[in-house]
Scaffold this motif. Structure first.
Motif, short mmCIF file in Angstrom:
data_model
loop_
_atom_site.label_atom_id
_atom_site.label_comp_id
_atom_site.label_asym_id
_atom_site.label_seq_id
_atom_site.Cartn_x
_atom_site.Cartn_y
_atom_site.Cartn_z
N ALA A 806 -23.78 -45.40 6.09
CA ALA A 806 -24.99 -45.02 6.83
C ALA A 806 -26.07 -46.07 6.65
O ALA A 806 -26.84 -46.35 7.58
CB ALA A 806 -25.48 -43.65 6.35
N GLU A 807 -26.14 -46.64 5.46
CA GLU A 807 -27.13 -47.68 5.18
C GLU A 807 -26.67 -49.05 5.65
O GLU A 807 -27.48 -49.84 6.16
CB GLU A 807 -27.40 -47.74 3.66
CG GLU A 807 -27.99 -46.48 3.08
CD GLU A 807 -27.97 -46.49 1.56
OE1 GLU A 807 -28.21 -45.44 0.96
OE2 GLU A 807 -27.70 -47.57 0.98
N ARG A 808 -25.38 -49.33 5.46
CA ARG A 808 -24.85 -50.67 5.78
C ARG A 808 -23.55 -50.53 6.56
O ARG A 808 -22.46 -50.69 6.01
CB ARG A 808 -24.61 -51.46 4.49
CG ARG A 808 -25.87 -51.73 3.69
CD ARG A 808 -25.57 -52.23 2.29
NE ARG A 808 -24.82 -53.47 2.29
CZ ARG A 808 -24.35 -54.07 1.19
NH1 ARG A 808 -24.53 -53.50 0.01
NH2 ARG A 808 -23.68 -55.20 1.27
N PRO A 809 -23.63 -50.25 7.85
CA PRO A 809 -22.40 -50.06 8.63
C PRO A 809 -21.54 -51.31 8.69
O PRO A 809 -20.35 -51.23 8.97
CB PRO A 809 -22.91 -49.65 10.02
CG PRO A 809 -24.35 -50.09 10.05
CD PRO A 809 -24.86 -50.00 8.65
N GLY A 810 -22.11 -52.47 8.46
CA GLY A 810 -21.34 -53.71 8.52
C GLY A 810 -20.81 -54.17 7.18
O GLY A 810 -20.50 -55.34 7.00
N PHE A 811 -20.73 -53.25 6.19
CA PHE A 811 -20.35 -53.65 4.83
C PHE A 811 -18.98 -54.33 4.82
O PHE A 811 -18.80 -55.36 4.18
CB PHE A 811 -20.33 -52.43 3.91
CG PHE A 811 -19.94 -52.74 2.51
CD1 PHE A 811 -18.61 -52.68 2.07
CD2 PHE A 811 -20.91 -53.12 1.59
CE1 PHE A 811 -18.26 -52.98 0.78
CE2 PHE A 811 -20.56 -53.44 0.29
CZ PHE A 811 -19.23 -53.36 -0.11
N ILE A 812 -17.98 -53.76 5.49
CA ILE A 812 -16.63 -54.34 5.48
C ILE A 812 -16.65 -55.73 6.11
O ILE A 812 -16.04 -56.68 5.61
CB ILE A 812 -15.64 -53.43 6.23
CG1 ILE A 812 -15.41 -52.13 5.43
CG2 ILE A 812 -14.30 -54.14 6.44
CD1 ILE A 812 -14.71 -52.33 4.10
N ALA A 813 -17.38 -55.88 7.22
CA ALA A 813 -17.45 -57.19 7.89
C ALA A 813 -18.09 -58.24 7.00
O ALA A 813 -17.77 -59.43 7.09
CB ALA A 813 -18.22 -57.07 9.20
N GLU A 814 -19.01 -57.79 6.12
CA GLU A 814 -19.67 -58.74 5.21
C GLU A 814 -18.71 -59.30 4.18
O GLU A 814 -18.99 -60.32 3.56
CB GLU A 814 -20.81 -58.03 4.47
CG GLU A 814 -21.94 -57.58 5.38
CD GLU A 814 -22.92 -56.66 4.64
OE1 GLU A 814 -23.77 -56.07 5.31
OE2 GLU A 814 -22.81 -56.54 3.40
#
Length: 815
Positions: A806-814
């Motif tokens: 919810a806070e960082r939807p792009g975590f996996i892409a990072e």
């Protein structure tokens, strides 16, 4: 064929990946026939048959000569077939790799009548081969730079193969023996061979879980290196050894640093103990004996003699240790032998081979003496005698640092022996008692202060705190207002200066504007002082810092400075400076010697702390190397399934983040990260065609896939991790309701780390592309864990995961 269906040859040829052509067997390779699927390469049948586009012209320029040469050679030597890989330039200008299987049709005499080629596009396969070769070469370079060799032993062939080992031992790859026996004959010393064989056989025979050893090994140039080697047996279900996989690490630098630190610490502790022992004894006869015994122990020698000057012409051997005991009591000329040379030069003398020493003393007791170190005992300009420590038979090897400490020992022994002499004279001569007692008391105060300072330095505390306490102890005993320690440095122009390392305010009541030099340029203002100090002479004098050295805010009043030079390994290392607001008389020579010892202990401690920090950095580097090796283990699976490499990296990052959100301490999160990097390592035992199968797995294939958790546990349990990495890999497919595998564990029976990795594994897998399906996306992954929260997945872990995305939807892409 279905009823009524027409057999369409052209459609079959067009769909075929194989292009067929033939023609006359000439060097120019004319094309008389080619199938219509030549259009795959951007050409038409007339292009090649009518030779508007000659076959040689579509070859990649760098491959033309090689292809023509191979074709001509096969024609000439009577070969029936030829297979070549080369590149073709398509009609659109793209370069493609092809495999060309050429057959030659010959008459009964072997004369070629016709050639036939079957050409297939292998660009994808060739690209993967080249990428794999590049990855192997890059891994080889990384291992060489890290001084690590990776190896694998095959019990069937008794051979050891691997990468990075040749450069480790100073060999080229082709020079590295494959045979285990031949390799060990080259690198293992005979005296280490039995133990190495025993440890190896224990691991191979199943009596030990792992094979590991630390030993000296030989390089190709004959030099020796310290290595640490560790291997992990891989066995089948019946316990039969399949292979032994391991690493070999060059630990020479670390070993040498450890040994140097241990020797330095032992000698400093011994020197400290000797100082305390000397201060407790005043009986000259006992003291002389103790001095000699400690000197022999300090140097690691076997024999020793101590002589005391009786008059201007003779020195008497008053005590001996070892085989030369019959020489005790003998008088020799004060100018003879090692004693005479050491006393003449006023410094230590090292005789590497006493057997060829021109001034040797002929005595039966000395015929087997090899190495002799002679050290004068003197206080200021007064000569007391000398000590000689010796080795019999084998030479004695002493580092310069040990010799320098031996000099300090001799200085301390000189002080103690002289004090004992003064004490005895004071008892005989009543009229001098008061002065002698005052000198002894003054010296003892300084010596005790030096001993307390040594205790501070050896107490375990390092850095400014210990130095300040030691300086304060010595400064207070010496009656100083300030005490400081400086280390000599070079400025960018190569000019020497002294840099302030530590300062102790001894008397708080002294003025706040009391001048202390933080940076002393050994230039014009201090050149005369520097010359004296660098020659080993202390400085004692009155200066006016405000006017003479341009110190801002300093009062324009005289200040007394006592500067004690410090030498380490015969190099002018720095100074200890005592500052006095009021004028102070110069120190007595014996007090100078105590101050020298105290200053030396401080400097030696600074060096020791620097060495300890260097060793710490070595350990940190070794720890990082360990992490890199773990990552390499995780990437091994990628040789079969490239998707697994990035999958494990992202699962490790996600699991580590979730662990932090759940309040795990950093050390435990590190174990979670390591487990994430290798949680699927068991897939190395799954056939690659199953891991990469694009379609749906059969029931049997899926059951085989499920064995990777147990296989991963078997592999990782052989490694002595400080975290339950093997158990996490075993349990990461267990589920809260017991529906998981391999053991059907429920709830809290599953490790918390395994529950975290389970959620991270599911989320990353659903979001990532797989050979058998495209990515399902973040929403589908979060719906999966949300819907099965508490049933399959730990509720706390699911909540932490939902909050994270919810806070960082792009975590996996990072990652």
């Amino acid at each position: 064929m279905l009823p009524g269906e027409v057999f369409d040859v052209d459609r079959i040829i067009t769909a075929s990946p194989v292009i067929v052509m033939w023609g006359e067997p000439l060097a120019s390779r004319p094309v008389d026939f080619v199938t219509t699927n030549i259009s795959r390469l951007g050409y038409s049948v007339p292009d090649l048959v009518m030779e508007s586009v000659p076959f040689q012209s579509i070859l990649f320029p760098d491959d033309r000569d090689r292809v023509a040469s191979s074709f001509a050679k096969a024609l000439a030597d009577g070969s029936d077939s030829l297979t070549m890989d080369y590149r073709i330039v398509t009609g659109s200008g793209e370069v493609r790799w092809v495999e060309d299987q050429v057959s030659f049709h010959r008459d009964p005499e072997g004369k070629p009548l016709l050639y036939q080629s079957c050409i297939m596009d292998i660009t994808d396969r060739k690209t993967m081969e080249l990428r794999f070769r590049y990855s192997e070469e890059r891994l080889e370079r990384v291992l060489a730079l890290a001084r690590i060799g990776v190896w694998e032993y095959s019990p069937e062939t008794d051979e050891i193969t691997g990468g990075g080992r040749a450069s480790l031992f100073g060999m080229k790859e082709g020079e590295m023996p494959v045979s285990r026996e031949e390799l060990w004959d080259r690198i293992i010393r005979p005296e280490d061979r039995d133990r190495h064989e025993s440890l190896w056989n224990d691991a191979v025979g199943g009596r030990a879980a792992v094979f590991q050893n630390e030993l000296l090994a030989a390089r190709a140039d004959g030099s020796e290196m310290w290595i640490f080697t560790k291997g992990f047996p891989v066995r089948d279900a019946d316990g039969r050894l399949l292979r032994l996989q391991g690493v070999t690490v060059d630990i020479t630098d670390l070993k040498q640093a450890e040994e140097k630190l241990v020797r330095q610490s032992q000698r400093l502790s011994l020197l400290h103990g000797m100082s305390l022992a000397f201060m407790e004894e005043l009986d000259t006869r006992i003291l002389v004996r103790r001095v000699l015994e400690m000197a022999v122990e300090f140097a690691g020698a076997s024999d020793g003699i101590i002589g005391v000057i009786e008059d201007e012409n003779f020195i008497r051997n008053v005590s001996t240790v070892g085989t030369c005991s019959s020489l005790e009591g003998r008088r020799i000329p004060v100018s003879a032998g090692v004693f005479g040379e050491a006393l003449r030069q006023g410094r230590r003398v090292v005789i590497e081979d006493y057997r060829v020493y021109p001034d040797r003393i002929e005595a039966e007791e000395l015929k087997d003496v090899r190495t002799v170190v002679g050290i004068p005992l003197q206080r200021g300009g007064y000569r007391i005698g000398a000590i000689a420590v010796m080795s019999v038979g084998e030479p004695m090897r002493l580092e310069e640092s040990a010799l320098a400490l031996l000099d300090q020992f001799a200085a301390a022994a000189s002080i103690v022996l002289e004090n004992a002499r003064l004490y005895e004279e004071a008892r005989r001569e009543v009229e001098e008692r008061e002065r002698a007692e005052m000198r002894l008391r003054s010296h003892q105060v300084l010596a005790e202060a030096a001993a307390r300072g040594a205790n501070f330095l050896l107490s375990g505390e390092s850095g400014q705190g210990a130095l300040s306490l030691a300086l304060q102890s010595v400064g207070r005993a010496a009656g100083a207002d300030r005490a400081a320690l400086y280390r000599n440095m070079l400025d960018p122009d190569g000019l020497p200066y002294a840099d302030l390392l530590a300062l102790s305010v001894v008397r708080e009541e002294s003025s706040d504007s009391f001048p202390v030099l933080e940076h002393v340029p050994w230039g014009a203002d201090f050149s005369a002082i520097y010359d004296s100090l660098s020659a080993g002479m202390p400085f004692h004098g009155v200066v006016v810092p405000a006017s003479e050295f341009n110190i801002p805010d300093a009062r324009n009043l005289p200040v007394t400075m006592a500067i004690i030079p410090v030498f380490i390994r015969s190099e002018f290392w720095g100074v200890m400076t005592l500052y006095y607001v009021d004028e102070r008389a110069p120190f007595e020579p014996d007090e100078i010697d105590v101050l020298r010892t105290a200053a030396y202990n401080m400097a030696a401690s600074v060096i020791r702390w620097d060495t300890e920090r260097e060793v710490g950095r070595g350990y940190e580097k070794l720890r990082q190397t360990f992490v890199d090796v773990i990552r390499t283990m995780g990437q091994i699976v990628g040789k079969k399934d490239p998707y697994t490499i990035e999958h494990q990296e992202r699962v490790a990052a996600l699991a580590c983040e979730l662990g932090g959100r759940l309040g795990m301490p950093e050390e435990r999160r590190e174990g979670l990260r390591i487990a994430g990097l290798v949680h699927d390592i068991g897939k190395i035992e799954i056939p690659g065609e199953i891991l990469s199968k694009p379609g749906r797995l059969s029931r049997l294939e899926f059951e085989l896939i499920k064995t990777h958790a147990r296989s991963g546990y078997d592999i990782l349990s052989e490694v002595d991790f400080p975290w339950p990495v093997a158990e996490i890999a075993l349990q990461h497919h267990e589920r809260m309701d017991g529906s998981g595998y391999p053991n059907g564990l429920k709830g809290d029976s599953i490790l918390e780390e395994a529950r975290i990795v389970a959620v991270a594994d599911v989320v990353e897998s659903m979001m990532s592309h797989r050979p058998y399906r495209p990515s399902l996306g973040l929403d589908a992954a979060l719906d999966e864990i949300r819907e099965k929260r508490g049933t399959l997945y730990d509720p706390a872990v699911v909540d932490a995961c939902l909050a994270l995305f919810a806070e960082r939807p792009g975590f996996i892409a990072e990652h």
